[in-house]
Design an enzyme around this catalytic site. Structure first.
Site, PDB file in Angstrom:
ATOM      1  N   GLU A 289     -33.273  -7.313   6.033  1.00 37.02           N
ATOM      2  CA  GLU A 289     -32.225  -8.236   5.581  1.00 37.02           C
ATOM      3  C   GLU A 289     -32.253  -9.519   6.411  1.00 37.02           C
ATOM      4  OE1 GLU A 289     -31.878  -5.070   6.199  1.00 37.02           O
ATOM      5  OE2 GLU A 289     -30.628  -4.083   4.687  1.00 37.02           O
TER       6      GLU A 289
ATOM      7  N   LYS B 294     -32.137  -7.352  17.269  1.00 39.53           N
ATOM      8  CA  LYS B 294     -32.735  -6.693  18.431  1.00 39.53           C
ATOM      9  C   LYS B 294     -34.228  -6.458  18.178  1.00 39.53           C
ATOM     10  CE  LYS B 294     -32.383  -2.409  21.031  1.00 39.53           C
ATOM     11  NZ  LYS B 294     -31.656  -1.163  21.200  1.00 39.53           N
TER      12      LYS B 294
ATOM     13  N   GLU C 292     -22.565   5.760  12.920  1.00 38.15           N
ATOM     14  CA  GLU C 292     -23.991   5.678  13.235  1.00 38.15           C
ATOM     15  C   GLU C 292     -24.280   6.401  14.554  1.00 38.15           C
ATOM     16  OE1 GLU C 292     -26.183   1.857  14.010  1.00 38.15           O
ATOM     17  OE2 GLU C 292     -27.043   2.224  12.037  1.00 38.15           O
TER      18      GLU C 292
ATOM     19  N   LYS D 264     -35.009   3.041   4.357  1.00 38.36           N
ATOM     20  CA  LYS D 264     -35.676   1.736   4.527  1.00 38.36           C
ATOM     21  C   LYS D 264     -37.112   1.820   4.022  1.00 38.36           C
ATOM     22  CE  LYS D 264     -33.254   0.418   8.784  1.00 38.36           C
ATOM     23  NZ  LYS D 264     -33.391   0.160  10.216  1.00 38.36           N
TER      24      LYS D 264
ATOM     25  N   HIS E 270       0.591  -0.166  -0.178  1.00 35.30           N
ATOM     26  CA  HIS E 270       0.783  -0.412  -1.604  1.00 35.30           C
ATOM     27  C   HIS E 270      -0.448   0.029  -2.392  1.00 35.30           C
ATOM     28  CE1 HIS E 270       4.515  -2.531  -0.762  1.00 35.30           C
ATOM     29  NE2 HIS E 270       3.879  -2.923   0.339  1.00 35.30           N
TER      30      HIS E 270
ATOM     31  N   GLY F  14     -27.733  -1.409  19.227  1.00 37.35           N
ATOM     32  CA  GLY F  14     -27.196  -2.477  18.375  1.00 37.35           C
ATOM     33  C   GLY F  14     -25.688  -2.420  18.251  1.00 37.35           C
ATOM     34  N   ARG F  15     -25.156  -1.217  18.010  1.00 37.82           N
ATOM     35  CA  ARG F  15     -23.701  -1.097  17.794  1.00 37.82           C
ATOM     36  C   ARG F  15     -22.908  -1.188  19.091  1.00 37.82           C
ATOM     37  NH1 ARG F  15     -26.749   3.199  16.456  1.00 37.82           N
ATOM     38  NH2 ARG F  15     -26.510   5.158  17.577  1.00 37.82           N
TER      39      ARG F  15
HETATM   40  O1  F6P Z   1     -30.631   0.035  10.402  1.00 35.10           O
HETATM   41  C1  F6P Z   1     -29.708   0.265  11.403  1.00 35.10           C
HETATM   42  C2  F6P Z   1     -29.852  -0.710  12.514  1.00 35.10           C
HETATM   43  O2  F6P Z   1     -30.996  -0.438  13.236  1.00 35.10           O
HETATM   44  C3  F6P Z   1     -28.623  -0.720  13.396  1.00 35.10           C
HETATM   45  O3  F6P Z   1     -28.633   0.291  14.325  1.00 35.10           O
HETATM   46  C4  F6P Z   1     -28.688  -2.096  13.971  1.00 35.10           C
HETATM   47  O4  F6P Z   1     -27.481  -2.494  14.535  1.00 35.10           O
HETATM   48  C5  F6P Z   1     -29.065  -2.895  12.741  1.00 35.10           C
HETATM   49  O5  F6P Z   1     -29.950  -2.051  12.041  1.00 35.10           O
HETATM   50  C6  F6P Z   1     -29.711  -4.226  12.986  1.00 35.10           C
HETATM   51  O6  F6P Z   1     -30.854  -4.093  13.775  1.00 35.10           O
HETATM   52  P1  F6P Z   1     -31.549  -5.347  14.440  1.00 35.10           P
HETATM   53  O7  F6P Z   1     -30.584  -5.948  15.405  1.00 35.10           O
HETATM   54  O8  F6P Z   1     -32.780  -4.822  15.109  1.00 35.10           O
HETATM   55  O9  F6P Z   1     -31.891  -6.306  13.346  1.00 35.10           O
END
Ligand code: F6P
Length: 546
Positions: free
Chosen positions: A210, A204, A351, A510, A382, A265-266
């Protein structure tokens, strides 16, 4: 934005009084042979058994009154129109628009959100068609065989969960690259043919570390394997709100599917972020997922609160956590296909509702959020079920069982269902030491030995749970399951008076991670954390890695 303190509402006070002298679940179940019928709720794609919640008619009624006093009736309707539910980010909250029929209109800052969604869906449909029918060609003219979604959090968990649930794809193989841990890229990339792979950069913000790192690694990997810079566009598409950053990465607008600020995002699996689902399983399957979510949206918006699945699920868990003192919530899908559901729900619930202040900035006065965990049954039986049955930590659980499992091994499914129902029964009823002792004596054990053995075999029970019977594992049911939980989280957040749609808590780590990365990698040691233990760890790491 002012927000309520639900603990001051009349219904909250009355509920507090009901906790005293509340009977054991076993007694509640035995007192009413029709309890299942009284607490069953049918909703699109599923039936919910809420009879093993530790409540009665009066408590449920009082919880519904709490929802009314907290303004849920108006709030749920506002979720389907322009609203201000995310004041700390200055954004509306409109994931319901993602599955609204074309022709309706929701104005957000002068733009019609529904029209924007349907234009994006059309772009998604065209892209899927061209990849799946082979007309989208890689740099050497070959059709696409593998798709890799590069994204994390909400740009990963929803699509991964749904792809996994739907099973083998009839289109390209779909993979997910999420973690900064190089193990993921190092294991995945050698298995791919660069000339036949399409990478989706799903972000987004287009700024997530990452995702950016993995995208850069993949770009270098493609270039090193002979893909010319001008042909990279045949191997990358992006989904983002940030057109400028995608352009800077080298992607033309034609390779970009839009996303909008009003989708968290979620809450984005039913947006363009669902592209891996559509590529792997077909655009029609994605449309069916949207239809299932829409059916649940309509149920949530229109059904009376007292017969409303997301509302009752939210209220049951609020009762468990805020009044009965449960400490965590186990999500136990009796369906291997749903093994990623707990991960997905962890982000959605934790979150969203892990907040200590209300929307107006005042501190909350009750526990918010839910520690959610779990994995597939029967594996857990188990492993950690021992603690659930005889440990001391209070918890609640949600069992999920598909009625149609998607395979023909019926005898397996009968066993799976039997274990699911058995666990729910034991959670509720437990087994008293006196009953154990009587059974042991009846089987021939001498009374002294039976008395000594009984406490070790007794189980307190009294653990509330819901059994959710999902019609099947088809896209409509999955869409409904997703929307059910989205709305459950919304209702809880509204009652707690918090903003379920920001996530400021993840930001400091972060920033600090970037500082520490400098300290780890700079020749001079870079900027340092103020924390002495972190400094010592950095020094040790530098020494060992040198
Ligand atoms: O760090 C949390 C977050 O902002 C989430 O809310 C989001 O889903 C995820 O990182 C990934 O964000 P993006 O889609 O902007 O890479």
């Amino acid at each position: 934005m002012s927000s309520i303190d639900a603990t001051h509402l009349p219904a909250w006070r009355l509920l507090s009084e009901r906790v005293r002298d509340l009977p054991h679940l076993r007694e509640l179940l035995d007192a009413d042979p029709q309890r299942f019928q009284h607490f069953r709720v049918d909703a699109p794609g599923m039936r919910l058994d809420l009879s093993r919640q530790r409540w009665d008619d009066g408590i449920r009624g009082q919880l519904v009154a709490l929802a009314e006093e907290a303004g849920i009736d108006a709030a749920r309707r506002q979720l389907f129109e322009a609203n201000t539910f995310n004041p700390t980010e200055g954004r509306a909250v409109l994931h319901t628009a993602l599955r609204t029929h074309a022709g309706k209109s929701i104005d957000v800052d002068g733009t019609d959100a529904v029209a924007a969604v349907h234009a994006a869906l059309e772009g998604m449909r065209r892209l899927c068609t061209s990849v799946r029918n082979g007309s989208w060609r890689g740099a050497t003219g070959k059709a696409i065989r593998d798709v890799v979604n590069i994204g994390i959090g909400g740009s990963f968990l929803g699509p991964a969960m749904v792809c996994d649930a739907l099973g083998t794809s009839d289109g390209p193989n779909v993979h997910f690259l999420a973690n900064i841990d190089g193990t993921e890229a190092a294991r995945l990339l050698p298995a791919l043919d660069p000339t036949r792979t399409l990478f989706i950069i799903a972000s987004k913000s287009f700024g997530t570390l990452e995702t950016r790192s993995n995208a850069l690694t993949v770009r270098s990997w493609l270039l090193e394997r002979g893909i010319a810079p001008e042909d990279l566009r045949r191997h990358f598409v992006a989904i983002s709100t940030n057109i400028a950053a995608a352009a800077e990465f080298g992607l033309p607008e034609a390779n970009l599917l839009p996303l909008w600020d009003w989708v968290g995002g979620r809450y984005s699996v039913t947006s363009t972020i669902g592209l891996p689902i559509a590529l792997g399983h077909g655009y029609e399957v994605f449309e069916r997922l949207l239809a299932g979510a829409r059916a649940m949206d309509e149920h949530f918006r229109d059904a009376p609160l007292a017969a409303n699945a997301p509302v009752l699920l939210a209220l049951a868990e609020l009762w468990n956590q805020n009044f009965l003192g449960t400490e965590s919530h186990a999500v136990l899908p009796y369906a291997t296909a749903l093994d990623l559901l707990p991960d997905y729900l962890q982000q959605l619930e934790m979150e969203s509702n892990g907040k200590s202040v209300r929307s107006d900035g005042s501190p909350v006065t009750t526990r918010t959020g839910t520690i959610l965990w779990g994995n597939v049954g029967t594996n857990g039986q188990h492993a950690y079920h021992q603690l659930l049955h005889q440990g001391t930590a209070p918890f609640s659980a949600q069992f999920i069982l598909p009625l149609a499992p998607g395979h023909t091994l019926d005898e397996h499914h009968d066993w799976l269902a039997a274990h699911c129902f058995a666990q729910a029964e034991v959670f509720a009823r437990g087994r008293s030491a006196a009953d154990v002792q009587a059974e042991l004596e009846a089987s021939g054990m001498i009374p002294e030995a039976a008395a000594a053995a009984a406490p070790h075999r007794a189980m307190p029970g009294n653990h509330p749970s819901t059994v959710l019977l999902l019609d099947d594992l088809g896209p409509e049911s999955l869409g409904a399951l997703i929307a059910l939980h989205e709305h459950k989280v919304f209702v809880q957040g509204m009652i707690w008076g918090i903003n379920s749609f920001d996530q400021w808590g993840v930001e400091l780590g972060k920033v600090l991670g970037t500082t520490i990365h400098g300290a780890l990698t700079d020749a001079q040691g870079g900027a340092h954390s103020v924390d002495p233990t972190t400094r010592a760890l950095v020094a040790l790491y530098r020494e060992r890695r040198r």
